[in-house]
Design a protein around this motif. Structure first.
Motif, short mmCIF file in Angstrom:
data_model
loop_
_atom_site.label_atom_id
_atom_site.label_comp_id
_atom_site.label_asym_id
_atom_site.label_seq_id
_atom_site.Cartn_x
_atom_site.Cartn_y
_atom_site.Cartn_z
N PHE A 66 0.02 7.79 -17.13
CA PHE A 66 1.22 8.03 -16.32
C PHE A 66 0.98 9.17 -15.32
O PHE A 66 1.31 9.07 -14.14
N ARG A 67 0.37 10.25 -15.80
CA ARG A 67 0.20 11.44 -14.96
C ARG A 67 -0.79 11.21 -13.80
O ARG A 67 -0.74 11.91 -12.81
N GLN A 68 -1.66 10.23 -13.96
CA GLN A 68 -2.57 9.90 -12.85
C GLN A 68 -1.80 9.50 -11.60
O GLN A 68 -2.32 9.57 -10.49
N HIS A 69 -0.57 9.03 -11.77
CA HIS A 69 0.21 8.53 -10.64
C HIS A 69 1.13 9.58 -10.03
O HIS A 69 1.87 9.28 -9.10
N LEU A 70 1.08 10.81 -10.55
CA LEU A 70 1.87 11.90 -9.95
C LEU A 70 1.03 12.48 -8.81
O LEU A 70 0.31 13.46 -8.97
N VAL A 71 1.10 11.82 -7.65
CA VAL A 71 0.09 12.01 -6.61
C VAL A 71 0.18 13.35 -5.87
O VAL A 71 -0.73 13.71 -5.15
N GLU A 72 1.28 14.09 -6.03
CA GLU A 72 1.34 15.40 -5.37
C GLU A 72 0.60 16.46 -6.17
O GLU A 72 0.36 17.57 -5.68
N ASP A 73 0.24 16.13 -7.42
CA ASP A 73 -0.46 17.09 -8.28
C ASP A 73 -1.97 16.89 -8.16
O ASP A 73 -2.44 15.90 -7.61
N LYS A 74 -2.71 17.82 -8.75
CA LYS A 74 -4.17 17.69 -8.77
C LYS A 74 -4.56 16.46 -9.57
O LYS A 74 -3.96 16.16 -10.59
N TYR A 121 -1.55 17.99 -3.35
CA TYR A 121 -1.03 17.85 -1.98
C TYR A 121 -1.04 19.21 -1.27
O TYR A 121 -1.48 19.33 -0.12
N MET A 122 -0.60 20.24 -1.97
CA MET A 122 -0.54 21.59 -1.38
C MET A 122 -1.94 22.06 -0.98
O MET A 122 -2.16 22.53 0.14
N ASP A 123 -2.92 21.88 -1.89
CA ASP A 123 -4.29 22.30 -1.59
C ASP A 123 -4.85 21.52 -0.41
O ASP A 123 -5.53 22.07 0.46
N THR A 177 0.84 -1.21 0.00
CA THR A 177 0.00 0.00 0.00
C THR A 177 0.86 1.25 0.00
O THR A 177 0.49 2.27 -0.57
N GLN A 178 2.04 1.18 0.63
CA GLN A 178 2.92 2.36 0.67
C GLN A 178 3.28 2.81 -0.75
O GLN A 178 3.13 3.97 -1.11
N VAL A 179 3.76 1.88 -1.57
CA VAL A 179 4.22 2.27 -2.92
C VAL A 179 3.04 2.51 -3.86
O VAL A 179 3.14 3.28 -4.81
N LEU A 180 1.91 1.87 -3.59
CA LEU A 180 0.72 2.11 -4.42
C LEU A 180 0.24 3.55 -4.24
O LEU A 180 -0.11 4.22 -5.20
N LEU A 181 0.27 4.03 -3.00
CA LEU A 181 -0.26 5.37 -2.70
C LEU A 181 0.78 6.47 -2.86
O LEU A 181 0.43 7.64 -2.99
N TYR A 182 2.07 6.10 -2.81
CA TYR A 182 3.10 7.09 -3.14
C TYR A 182 4.12 6.41 -4.06
O TYR A 182 5.14 5.89 -3.61
N PRO A 183 3.83 6.42 -5.38
CA PRO A 183 4.71 5.74 -6.32
C PRO A 183 6.13 6.28 -6.29
O PRO A 183 6.38 7.41 -5.87
N CYS A 184 7.04 5.45 -6.74
CA CYS A 184 8.46 5.78 -6.74
C CYS A 184 8.82 6.39 -8.11
O CYS A 184 8.66 5.73 -9.14
N LEU A 185 9.24 7.64 -8.13
CA LEU A 185 9.61 8.33 -9.38
C LEU A 185 11.13 8.49 -9.41
O LEU A 185 11.71 9.22 -8.61
N VAL A 214 12.60 10.97 -6.62
CA VAL A 214 12.27 12.38 -6.41
C VAL A 214 10.78 12.48 -6.10
O VAL A 214 10.05 11.50 -6.22
N ARG A 215 10.35 13.66 -5.68
CA ARG A 215 8.94 13.84 -5.32
C ARG A 215 8.04 13.53 -6.50
O ARG A 215 8.37 13.82 -7.66
N CYS A 216 6.88 12.94 -6.18
CA CYS A 216 6.00 12.43 -7.22
C CYS A 216 5.12 13.55 -7.77
O CYS A 216 3.93 13.64 -7.47
N SER A 217 5.74 14.42 -8.55
CA SER A 217 5.04 15.58 -9.08
C SER A 217 5.57 15.92 -10.47
O SER A 217 6.73 15.68 -10.78
N GLU A 218 4.71 16.49 -11.27
CA GLU A 218 5.09 16.90 -12.62
C GLU A 218 6.24 17.91 -12.59
O GLU A 218 7.05 17.97 -13.51
N GLU A 219 6.33 18.68 -11.51
CA GLU A 219 7.39 19.68 -11.38
C GLU A 219 8.78 19.05 -11.45
O GLU A 219 9.76 19.72 -11.74
#
Length: 908
Positions: free
Chosen positions: A876-884, A892-894, A758-766, A782-787
């Protein structure tokens, strides 16, 4: 989670990828404007549980109103007000503060919607009026990758000795070696917190669920000692006369060693004469370190006949391979591929340690709307087929010659596997049955008086006239309505009875599905889910494209360590008890967990509740006892023990929390609640629970500070990002672009997952692929974000189920040439299905990294290659979990801003 009508990070970044653009800042301003212009209501809660929908009342009281929905238009706040609101928020409590600050007028017109990208902000990047904005720094909010790195640096590569009560283990992401010194390895048991509150009032106050995730058959690394097996002969294991807890390191010997006091119920027991031993000056037995059950946290007992059905030793288990030979599976090449693979695979059936060949027997069935059984007795020159066309009253037409020893019948079995693809090559039959084949498997095991596993390879919804016939009930109009839950509920009747029959016989079902359309996986997957089995799905299967992935899964599934006909009991010391169980299990009563089979990947999550006050001095004890049959047909008891601290100080509880285990608990709670509650309610409960836990910490444990600071417990500082990610998973988001079967599959898989999964499913490894071919170290994530993506880079992203290779548009041509044997990015084909293995350092390096990642995961992941700005990039982008979220859900920020708002409201 309720979603703010905020900007889509994705919508505005399709044109400009990588850096903060003016459009991004505008979107962020919009998001924060909406967040801070409303006062969000929040109701009081009393329990971390997901009750059935409230009739008159529920343990949550009224379901809170959705804070992100039905937002009425209101007057735009002045620039000065907005700036003040944002700049007043700080985050602290883990060594950093963030000042969220912006300036300048709130301007710019909203553009029209962005076509083609689901879930994008209706209004992409707009030009900003006024002076440039100050940048919000996402690096200053808690980072999961940093937490993982820090733990690996601090505790990685070390020996973790389990001799201390309530000791917090390294994270699941760290590499460490366990030395069992009296408590079970964290590979077997992990807790939501290692310090339980002394009273139920404290537990209710903090709302941190008290639970443990148990993986009784977890894989033990080669550098760790395997479990010792204890044999007490005909006497059997020593246990407490009253509560039946098994002998373990927590028992206290008294009266010179002639009696022992049970750690679980305090009963005084006589020590059997053969088990007597003198005590030393510390009151410990002289043979303490000679007996595994007195000095280790985990061990096994050989069970006596009292633990066997009908007081008879069990027969070795059997595997039956059931192949759907309808038109679809023949045409896709599946049947031929499978029959060819089975010749090799059957050589690798699981066997007892130190035994030359496997005792597991095998049988074969093919079917469409009728069933064909095969006699593969070793004395035959040719296999014989027997047809059963009456599927309403299922029976097995032969006993002798159906379940056979593979080594003895190898020639006949190979002959059969060669013939099956040719026998059905010209079939036009497209209708199939499903329930009768499971019933046939149960009947076969009954006749052979054994347990076992059915491997079913199936392609379509069962529409043939037979028990368990299904029809299409996939109604997308139900998404995001009160009735959406019916899509996840299995149909009762035939399948419910099948579950009971399978568990009673020790018949586990593994389901390999090859659909081209809706299957009603909620119903078809119900039997595997309740029998300790697995479900695998390969949509629109083509042998040349998906064959390797399927065969990798099948090999791993057949070879993995497994126990059959299992029953498990979780015992606790006085003051608390196990009240709830989540997992791929069946329960006839409130205490016995039944599993037709349990393998190295099955994990069970248990919740505990107080029934009295706990004692700080004695602590709390948990014992998990699993009775099962080995692959060699031996009945054994596997015992895991764990001791925890107790405290009347909430700060001790928060210090001992483990975020990864907590999120496993919440994921399973939420996914089970999907069967009887609307998703909107579940998301609200999750948000409220998060706010309550953090508000309680702030109120009772944190040093006084300004209300504008968000203070997070050190052990839970990345909890919000996981919680936000959970609410954006396909199962929890009703988007018409995610199929019902896909959502159901994720729900079924998560219910059996351990903490690591569950850890890697909810925060994928980028992972950025730097091409330093001389280094053998795996690149850091690195952080799981498009940035974090860059146009000239190449990234791997994995979540334990899927593995992506993302290629930036400006990737160096030499690198593309090295990996794909084409001159540049522009020359890459439309659909990339595989990564060729080329004879150069770069290609070898990437393959080595992929192999290293795959080795540490329970599933064999399918590699998907995506090019920047191609349509498949959406997946692919669905898994960038820090983004909207593309299908809904805050960034994540919101989410952090919103949770901060809720915490402040609770405190005032």
């Amino acid at each position: 989670m309720p979603q703010p009508p905020a900007s889509s990070h994705y919508g505005s970044s399709v044109q400009q990828n990588g850096s903060y653009t003016q459009g991004y800042l505008f979107c962020l301003l919009c998001s924060l404007y909406y967040l801070f212009k409303i006062v969000f209501p929040l109701k009081n809660m009393s329990s971390p549980r997901f009750p059935p929908p409230p009739a008159a009342s529920s343990s949550f009281g009224q379901v809170p109103q959705s804070p992100y929905q039905n937002i009425a238009p209101q007057a735009t706040p002045s620039t000065h007000q907005l700036t003040n609101q944002i700049s007043n928020m700080q985050i602290s409590g883990y060594g950093t503060n963030i000042q969220m600050d912006t300036a300048g007028p709130y301007g710019g017109q909203l553009a029209g919607p962005q076509p083609g990208f689901p879930g994008s902000f209706p209004g992409g990047a707009a030009q900003m009026a006024g002076p440039p904005q100050k940048k919000l720094d996402p690096d200053s909010i808690p980072s999961t990758t940093q937490v993982i790195e820090d733990d690996q640096a601090k505790r990685g590569g070390q020996i973790y000795a389990t001799n201390l009560r309530g000791q917090i283990p390294p994270l699941v992401t760290s590499n460490f070696t366990v030395q069992d010194q009296g408590n079970a390895s964290p590979r077997f048991m992990r807790c939501t917190t290692y310090t339980f509150p002394c009273t139920s009032d404290l537990a209710k106050q903090c709302q941190v669920p008290l639970g443990t995730v148990i993986k009784p058959f977890a894989t033990i690394p080669k550098n760790e000692t395997p479990l010792y097996v204890v044999n007490h002969g005909e006497t059997g294991p020593i246990r407490c006369n009253r509560c039946k807890a098994y002998m373990c390191p927590f028992m206290q010997f008294i009266d010179g060693g002639r009696r022992f006091q049970c750690a679980f119920c305090s009963c005084i027991n006589e020590v059997p004469v053969f088990y007597f031993q003198h005590l030393d000056h510390m009151g410990r037995r002289m043979d303490l370190y000679e007996r595994p059950e007195l000095s280790l946290g985990s061990y096994e007992f050989i069970a006596t006949l009292d633990y066997c059905k009908n007081n008879k030793p069990p027969n070795p288990p059997a595997y039956i391979f059931m192949i759907d030979v309808s038109y679809t599976n023949i045409k896709s090449g599946l049947v031929k591929l499978l029959c060819e693979e089975l010749k090799t695979l059957l050589e690798k059936l699981p066997r007892e340690e130190g035994v030359e060949s496997s005792a597991v027997r095998v049988g074969f069935v093919t079917y469409n709307k009728i069933l064909h059984f095969y006699n593969v007795k070793s004395a035959l020159a040719q296999p014989q087929m027997m047809v059963v066309s009456d599927v309403a009253e299922m029976f097995v037409p032969l006993q002798d010659g159906f379940l056979v020893n593979y080594q003895e019948s190898r020639a006949v079995i190979h002959n059969l596997l060669d013939q099956i693809p040719d026998m059905f090559a010209d079939t036009n039959e497209s209708e199939t049955v499903f329930a009768p084949i499971i019933q046939a498997g149960v009947e076969a095991f009954k006749a052979a008086e054994c347990s076992g596993k059915l491997f079913i390879f199936h392609s379509s919804i069962p529409t043939a006239e037979a028990p368990g016939k299904l029809k299409n009930r996939d109604d997308r109009k139900l998404f995001n309505t009160e009735k959406e839950k019916t899509l996840f509920q299995p149909l009762k009747g035939v399948y419910e009875q099948l579950c009971k029959d399978c568990v009673a016989q020790g018949c586990c079902v593994d389901l390999f599905l090859f659909p081209s359309q809706y299957l009603d996986l909620a119903t078809m997957g119900d039997v595997p889910t309740h029998t300790g089995g697995s479900v695998y799905k390969y949509s629109n299967f083509q042998a040349e494209v998906d064959g390797t992935h399927f065969l990798n899964d099948l090999r791993k599934d057949v070879e993995k360590p497994i126990g059959f006909d299992a029953i498990m009991r979780v015992r606790t010391s006085t003051g608390f008890r196990a009240t709830d169980f989540f997992g791929a299990i069946h329960m006839n009563n409130t205490t016995d967990v039944e599993m037709a089979a349990v393998d190295c990947d099955n994990a069970l999550t248990v919740e505990f509740k107080h029934d009295d006050t706990l004692n700080e001095e004695t602590g709390a004890f948990i014992q998990c006892a699993l009775l099962y049959t080995t692959v060699g047909g031996q009945r054994r008891l596997r015992v895991h023990n764990l001791s925890l601290n107790c405290s009347s100080q909430l700060s001790e509880l928060y210090k001992s929390c483990e975020t990864d285990t907590l999120i496993n608990f919440f994921a399973k709670s939420a996914y089970r609640a999907m069967l009887n509650q609307p998703l909107k309610n579940i998301r609200e409960i999750l948000v409220n629970q998060t706010a309550h836990m953090l508000a309680c910490y702030r109120k009772n444990c944190a040093s006084p500070s300004a209300a504008s600071q968000l203070i997070l417990p050190d052990a839970m500082k990345v909890f919000p990002v996981y919680m936000n990610s959970l609410m954006k998973t396909p199962a929890m988001v009703g988007s018409p672009e995610i199929s019902t079967d896909e959502r159901v599959l994720q729900r079924l898989c998560v219910m059996a997952m351990g903490v690591e999964e569950t850890q890697v499913l909810l925060y994928p490894c980028l992972i950025p692929l730097n091409m330093d071919v001389s280094s053998s170290v795996l690149p850091g994530a690195v952080r799981c974000s498009e940035e974090r993506l860059s146009d000239n880079g190449m990234f791997l992203l994995e979540n334990g189920r899927l593995l992506f290779l993302w290629l930036g548009q400006a990737c160096p041509s030499e690198l593309i040439q090295s990996l794909f044997n084409v001159p540049s990015f522009a020359h890459l084909p439309e659909e990339l299905n595989s990564l060729p293995e080329l004879d150069n350092p770069q290609s070898k390096k990437v393959h080595a990294i992929i192999s290293a990642i795959s080795e540490r995961r329970t599933n064999r992941m399918k590699l998907l290659i995506v090019k920047q700005k191609d349509r498949p990039e959406i997946l692919f982008r669905q898994h960038l979990v820090e983004d909207k979220g593309l299908h809904g859900g805050a960034s994540y920020m919101d989410f952090l801003c919103y949770v901060h708002r809720e915490v402040r409201q609770l405190l005032t």
